[in-house]
Write an enzyme that holds these catalytic residues in place. Structure first.
Site, PDB file in Angstrom:
ATOM      1  N   ASP A 137      -9.456  -9.985   8.805  1.00  0.00           N
ATOM      2  CA  ASP A 137      -8.951  -8.632   8.519  1.00  0.00           C
ATOM      3  C   ASP A 137      -9.956  -7.497   8.722  1.00  0.00           C
ATOM      4  O   ASP A 137      -9.571  -6.418   9.141  1.00  0.00           O
ATOM      5  CB  ASP A 137      -8.435  -8.587   7.073  1.00  0.00           C
ATOM      6  CG  ASP A 137      -7.511  -7.413   6.802  1.00  0.00           C
ATOM      7  OD1 ASP A 137      -6.686  -7.106   7.688  1.00  0.00           O
ATOM      8  OD2 ASP A 137      -7.621  -6.798   5.733  1.00  0.00           O
TER       9      ASP A 137
ATOM     10  N   ARG B 299       1.943 -12.137  -0.802  1.00  0.00           N
ATOM     11  CA  ARG B 299       0.580 -12.407  -0.332  1.00  0.00           C
ATOM     12  C   ARG B 299      -0.005 -13.667  -0.950  1.00  0.00           C
ATOM     13  O   ARG B 299       0.375 -14.062  -2.056  1.00  0.00           O
ATOM     14  CB  ARG B 299      -0.329 -11.221  -0.715  1.00  0.00           C
ATOM     15  CG  ARG B 299       0.070  -9.895  -0.067  1.00  0.00           C
ATOM     16  CD  ARG B 299      -0.500  -9.795   1.313  1.00  0.00           C
ATOM     17  NE  ARG B 299      -0.055  -8.620   2.049  1.00  0.00           N
ATOM     18  CZ  ARG B 299      -0.770  -8.067   3.030  1.00  0.00           C
ATOM     19  NH1 ARG B 299      -1.956  -8.550   3.365  1.00  0.00           N
ATOM     20  NH2 ARG B 299      -0.287  -7.033   3.698  1.00  0.00           N
TER      21      ARG B 299
ATOM     22  N   HIS C  95     -10.802  -2.615  11.273  1.00  0.00           N
ATOM     23  CA  HIS C  95      -9.695  -3.437  10.781  1.00  0.00           C
ATOM     24  C   HIS C  95      -9.452  -4.564  11.790  1.00  0.00           C
ATOM     25  O   HIS C  95      -8.478  -4.537  12.543  1.00  0.00           O
ATOM     26  CB  HIS C  95      -8.470  -2.535  10.632  1.00  0.00           C
ATOM     27  CG  HIS C  95      -7.307  -3.155   9.920  1.00  0.00           C
ATOM     28  ND1 HIS C  95      -6.011  -2.698  10.094  1.00  0.00           N
ATOM     29  CD2 HIS C  95      -7.227  -4.174   9.030  1.00  0.00           C
ATOM     30  CE1 HIS C  95      -5.192  -3.412   9.337  1.00  0.00           C
ATOM     31  NE2 HIS C  95      -5.899  -4.319   8.692  1.00  0.00           N
TER      32      HIS C  95
ATOM     33  N   LYS D 252      -9.671  -2.517   1.404  1.00  0.00           N
ATOM     34  CA  LYS D 252      -9.329  -1.386   2.279  1.00  0.00           C
ATOM     35  C   LYS D 252     -10.099  -0.121   1.880  1.00  0.00           C
ATOM     36  O   LYS D 252     -10.548   0.636   2.730  1.00  0.00           O
ATOM     37  CB  LYS D 252      -7.822  -1.111   2.224  1.00  0.00           C
ATOM     38  CG  LYS D 252      -6.970  -2.304   2.580  1.00  0.00           C
ATOM     39  CD  LYS D 252      -7.180  -2.742   3.995  1.00  0.00           C
ATOM     40  CE  LYS D 252      -6.336  -3.969   4.293  1.00  0.00           C
ATOM     41  NZ  LYS D 252      -6.482  -4.485   5.636  1.00  0.00           N
TER      42      LYS D 252
ATOM     43  N   ARG E  98       0.838  -1.189   0.000  1.00  0.00           N
ATOM     44  CA  ARG E  98       0.000   0.000   0.000  1.00  0.00           C
ATOM     45  C   ARG E  98       0.875   1.241   0.000  1.00  0.00           C
ATOM     46  O   ARG E  98       1.994   1.232   0.500  1.00  0.00           O
ATOM     47  CB  ARG E  98      -0.913   0.008   1.235  1.00  0.00           C
ATOM     48  CG  ARG E  98      -2.064  -0.983   1.133  1.00  0.00           C
ATOM     49  CD  ARG E  98      -2.968  -0.907   2.339  1.00  0.00           C
ATOM     50  NE  ARG E  98      -2.346  -1.417   3.529  1.00  0.00           N
ATOM     51  CZ  ARG E  98      -1.769  -0.702   4.475  1.00  0.00           C
ATOM     52  NH1 ARG E  98      -1.765   0.618   4.403  1.00  0.00           N
ATOM     53  NH2 ARG E  98      -1.213  -1.262   5.511  1.00  0.00           N
TER      54      ARG E  98
ATOM     55  N   CYS F 205       0.773  -8.019  11.809  1.00  0.00           N
ATOM     56  CA  CYS F 205       1.051  -8.292  13.226  1.00  0.00           C
ATOM     57  C   CYS F 205       0.389  -9.596  13.675  1.00  0.00           C
ATOM     58  O   CYS F 205       0.191  -9.817  14.861  1.00  0.00           O
ATOM     59  CB  CYS F 205       0.561  -7.152  14.111  1.00  0.00           C
ATOM     60  SG  CYS F 205       1.617  -5.708  14.071  1.00  0.00           S
TER      61      CYS F 205
ATOM     62  N   TYR G  18      -1.402  -3.487  -6.777  1.00  0.00           N
ATOM     63  CA  TYR G  18      -1.276  -4.161  -5.477  1.00  0.00           C
ATOM     64  C   TYR G  18      -2.625  -4.221  -4.741  1.00  0.00           C
ATOM     65  O   TYR G  18      -3.373  -3.231  -4.725  1.00  0.00           O
ATOM     66  CB  TYR G  18      -0.239  -3.444  -4.594  1.00  0.00           C
ATOM     67  CG  TYR G  18      -0.226  -4.037  -3.204  1.00  0.00           C
ATOM     68  CD1 TYR G  18       0.375  -5.271  -2.970  1.00  0.00           C
ATOM     69  CD2 TYR G  18      -0.881  -3.416  -2.142  1.00  0.00           C
ATOM     70  CE1 TYR G  18       0.324  -5.863  -1.713  1.00  0.00           C
ATOM     71  CE2 TYR G  18      -0.929  -3.992  -0.885  1.00  0.00           C
ATOM     72  CZ  TYR G  18      -0.327  -5.216  -0.675  1.00  0.00           C
ATOM     73  OH  TYR G  18      -0.383  -5.806   0.560  1.00  0.00           O
TER      74      TYR G  18
ATOM     75  N   SER H 250      -1.329  -3.896  10.356  1.00  0.00           N
ATOM     76  CA  SER H 250      -1.003  -4.831   9.279  1.00  0.00           C
ATOM     77  C   SER H 250       0.235  -5.654   9.623  1.00  0.00           C
ATOM     78  O   SER H 250       1.202  -5.130  10.177  1.00  0.00           O
ATOM     79  CB  SER H 250      -0.727  -4.044   7.990  1.00  0.00           C
ATOM     80  OG  SER H 250      -1.803  -3.174   7.736  1.00  0.00           O
TER      81      SER H 250
HETATM   82  C1  OXD Z   1      -3.148  -4.662   5.281  1.00  0.00           C
HETATM   83  C2  OXD Z   1      -3.791  -5.759   4.532  1.00  0.00           C
HETATM   84  O1  OXD Z   1      -2.222  -4.041   4.762  1.00  0.00           O
HETATM   85  O2  OXD Z   1      -4.586  -6.479   5.146  1.00  0.00           O
HETATM   86  O3  OXD Z   1      -3.562  -4.411   6.424  1.00  0.00           O
HETATM   87  O4  OXD Z   1      -3.541  -5.909   3.331  1.00  0.00           O
HETATM   88 MN    MN Z   2      -5.210  -5.666   7.028  1.00  0.00          MN
END
Ligand code: OXD
Ligand code: MN
Length: 586
Positions: free
Chosen positions: A278, A367, A229, A209, A72, A253, A200, A251
């Site tokens: 998420d 990912r 989130h 998002k 991002r 974690c 992306y 993100s």
């Molecule tokens: C983030 C995702 O960046 O879930 O939080 O992609």
């Molecule tokens: Mn996320």
């Protein structure tokens, strides 16, 4: 055009975008298997998909992105409202007029020679009143393939849009992929998104998002709900009782790992169910509880570190029907990443022969995209139109020092302060330096579509909206000792903390009151089968008064940047904690 939809606004918008971007073809996505087949073939032909070993990973593909387009881009992400104060200090801001002009100039003719895909999608179960629909227009077949996994897309979503008459408009073009001409613009008041220059996930899969957090958070405020989130999991006891927990972490974690946790050996008869990893939309029910849905239909998860040890459920879902982005491959063309096993990869994430001198073989933010249905712990409660009732909300961050393993907020308002004060060390999920402590309130710093001060006010308002609110907790799995070793084993053993949290919500266990919140006594945590010296557990549950006083000063300074708009109730909570710390130190 009108033959594709009975919704005139949608037909007109698609026509106007086509006029601006000049695609060769327009394809309305229905979500059918034949369509998926056609797109997969196209992606294989163009090289955007590379087949993976069909014996070990059937129907799975590798996508290698532009090396400059792997995360991002928060500095290029804007909230566009007429008044800058409505976007708040937490967002980059532009006026809607300036933003439209800037990005429309980049869209002009951008789809020449390309197909424009129109993707109607629904965020959340197709028949849930909590769900919301959108339409993404994109010139990327890779985006269509991902949206097919991440959302309920196609004909049923279009039918709902036509019934309801409203939808979020998302326009995406990969443009020329130049970071110089890359923008992710949000127009909350118009319920619309415009994104260009990136393929992306977080920048291009606009249902995620952009819609489900930035636009939805704005919508949720006007409509009296919360778009967060957060992962959602269900914790089932041996007696068969299930408590649902929503948890916000920045993100990368470990939300996916926590959502799919497998309890330790000693937890016979316990089970964790995955609802989402998420995003969580929550709304007060008639029983005064918060009811939550996962708006997504798949997982767009961080790959590196996923292994038999850290997340066996995730690993098992990745053997089939998965899109991998920016991972490495082995000699026999299997996907590979750091932390998986001790094989040596053959090619790295840029398709080069692997050379350790070039850095990690898989990109740290590589990912997987995979359907939720592939997850062994996925529960059909995730499809329930009414959602699941939430017993506890957990906030957490990556903090090497100071922050205890777990504590409970003293009230809803105190919990809002705990969420607003969240901080974490940065990760590879966004471009920029990694490992710096930054404030990330409710893990929403990159995702709140309006002024954080108003967002906290909205959170505080739930005390009057619902009378059976979840307890609020804070956890930290990432404390380190003087030798830089992790003090808590994490992963499956986080179950021990979840158990305490759920017991607290039922009033089954007592706690020690401290200035920062309620903490378990070491004896209250079930550490059966865990080799953890008692001194280490005590250290994990210690409240360093002086350290916290300094932390509170930093929190006060941060919250102060919201000026006049900062809710009085939040200031009062902050003062209360500070006064108690000062008293304890006197
Ligand atoms: C983030 C995702 O960046 O879930 O939080 O992609
Ligand atoms: Mn996320």
């Amino acid at each position: 055009m009108s033959s594709n939809t009975s919704n005139a606004a949608l037909a007109e918008w698609v026509a106007s975008v086509a006029k601006l971007t000049e695609p060769d073809n327009i394809q309305w996505c229905t979500g059918s298997d034949a369509e998926n087949q056609q797109l997969t073939e196209l992606l294989l032909e163009s090289g955007d998909f590379k087949p993976l070993n069909p014996q070990t990973h059937p129907n799975s593909y590798l996508h290698l992105s532009d090396p400059e387009d792997v995360a991002r881009v928060e500095h290029l992400t804007f909230i566009c409202t007429p008044d800058e104060a409505d976007a708040g200090p937490n967002n980059n801001w532009m006026t809607p007029a300036a933003a439209h002009a800037k990005i429309d100039a980049l869209y002009r003719g951008a789809m020449r020679g390309r197909t424009m895909y129109v993707i109607p999608y629904c965020m959340g179960p197709i028949d849930s009143p909590l769900s919301r629909c959108g339409v993404e227009i994109t010139d990327s077949a890779y985006v269509v393939a991902n949206m097919r996994i991440m959302t309920r897309m196609g004909a049923p979503a279009l039918a709902r849009i036509e019934r309801e008459g409203t939808f979020v408009k998302g326009l995406h073009s990969i443009g020329d992929l130049s970071p110089e001409r890359r923008f992710i613009m949000h127009f909350p008041e118009e319920l619309s998104i415009k994104s260009i220059g990136s393929g992306y996930g977080g920048n291009a899969l606009l249902g995620e998002k952009c819609h489900a957090l930035r636009i939805a958070s704005y919508q949720a405020r006007t409509e009296g709900w919360l778009a967060e989130h957060m992962l959602i999991l269900g914790l089932e006891s041996p007696a068969g009782e299930i408590h649902y927990v929503a948890a916000a972490f920045p993100s990368a974690c470990g939300k996916t790992n926590l959502a799919m946790l497998i309890p330790p050996e000693s937890y016979k008869g316990w089970k964790i169910w995955t609802v989402g990893d998420d995003i969580c939309w929550m709304r007060p029910g008639s029983d005064g509880r918060l009811w939550a849905i996962n708006p997504e239909a798949g997982f767009f998860g961080v790959v590196p570190g996923t292994s038999e040890q850290t997340n066996p459920n995730a690993l098992s879902m990745l053997y089939q029907d998965t899109i991998f982005t920016n991972v490495a491959t082995t000699e026999d063309n299997q996907p590979w990443w750091e932390g998986l096993d001790d094989r040596t990869p053959a090619k790295d994430w840029q398709g080069r022969d692997y050379d350790p001198a070039n850095g990690p073989a898989a990109h740290p933010n590589s990912r997987f995209t995979v359907s939720s249905k592939r997850c062994p712990s996925y529960t059909d409660k995730a499809e329930a139109p009414q959602g699941v009732p939430i017993s506890a909300i957990i906030f957490g961050g990556r903090r090497e020092r100071l922050v205890p393993l777990v504590f409970e907020a003293k009230s809803w308002a105190h919990g809002v302060l705990v969420g607003a004060a969240m901080a974490s060390e940065t990760t590879a999920a966004a471009t920029g330096a990694v490992g710096l402590v930054r404030r990330d309130p409710m893990a929403m710093q990159p995702f709140c579509g309006y002024n954080f001060a108003d967002y906290w006010e909205h959170w505080l308002s739930f005390a009057d909206k619902a009378d059976n609110l979840p307890g609020i907790f804070h956890v930290n799995w990432f404390r380190k000792d003087a030798n830089d070793g992790f003090m808590w084993p994490g992963f499956g053993d986080n179950m021990r903390v979840l158990e305490w949290i759920v017991e607290r919500c039922q009033g089954l266990v007592s706690a020690t009151e401290t200035a920062v919140g309620y903490l378990p006594r070491p004896a209250d945590l079930n550490i059966d089968g865990l080799e953890l010296p008692i001194e280490q557990l005590e250290a994990l549950l210690e409240v360093d008064q002086q350290g916290w006083l300094e932390e509170m000063d930093q929190i006060a300074a941060y919250l102060g940047t919201y000026g006049e708009r900062l809710p009085e109730a939040l200031k009062a909570e902050l003062l209360l904690v500070k006064e108690q710390l000062a008293r304890n130190l006197a």
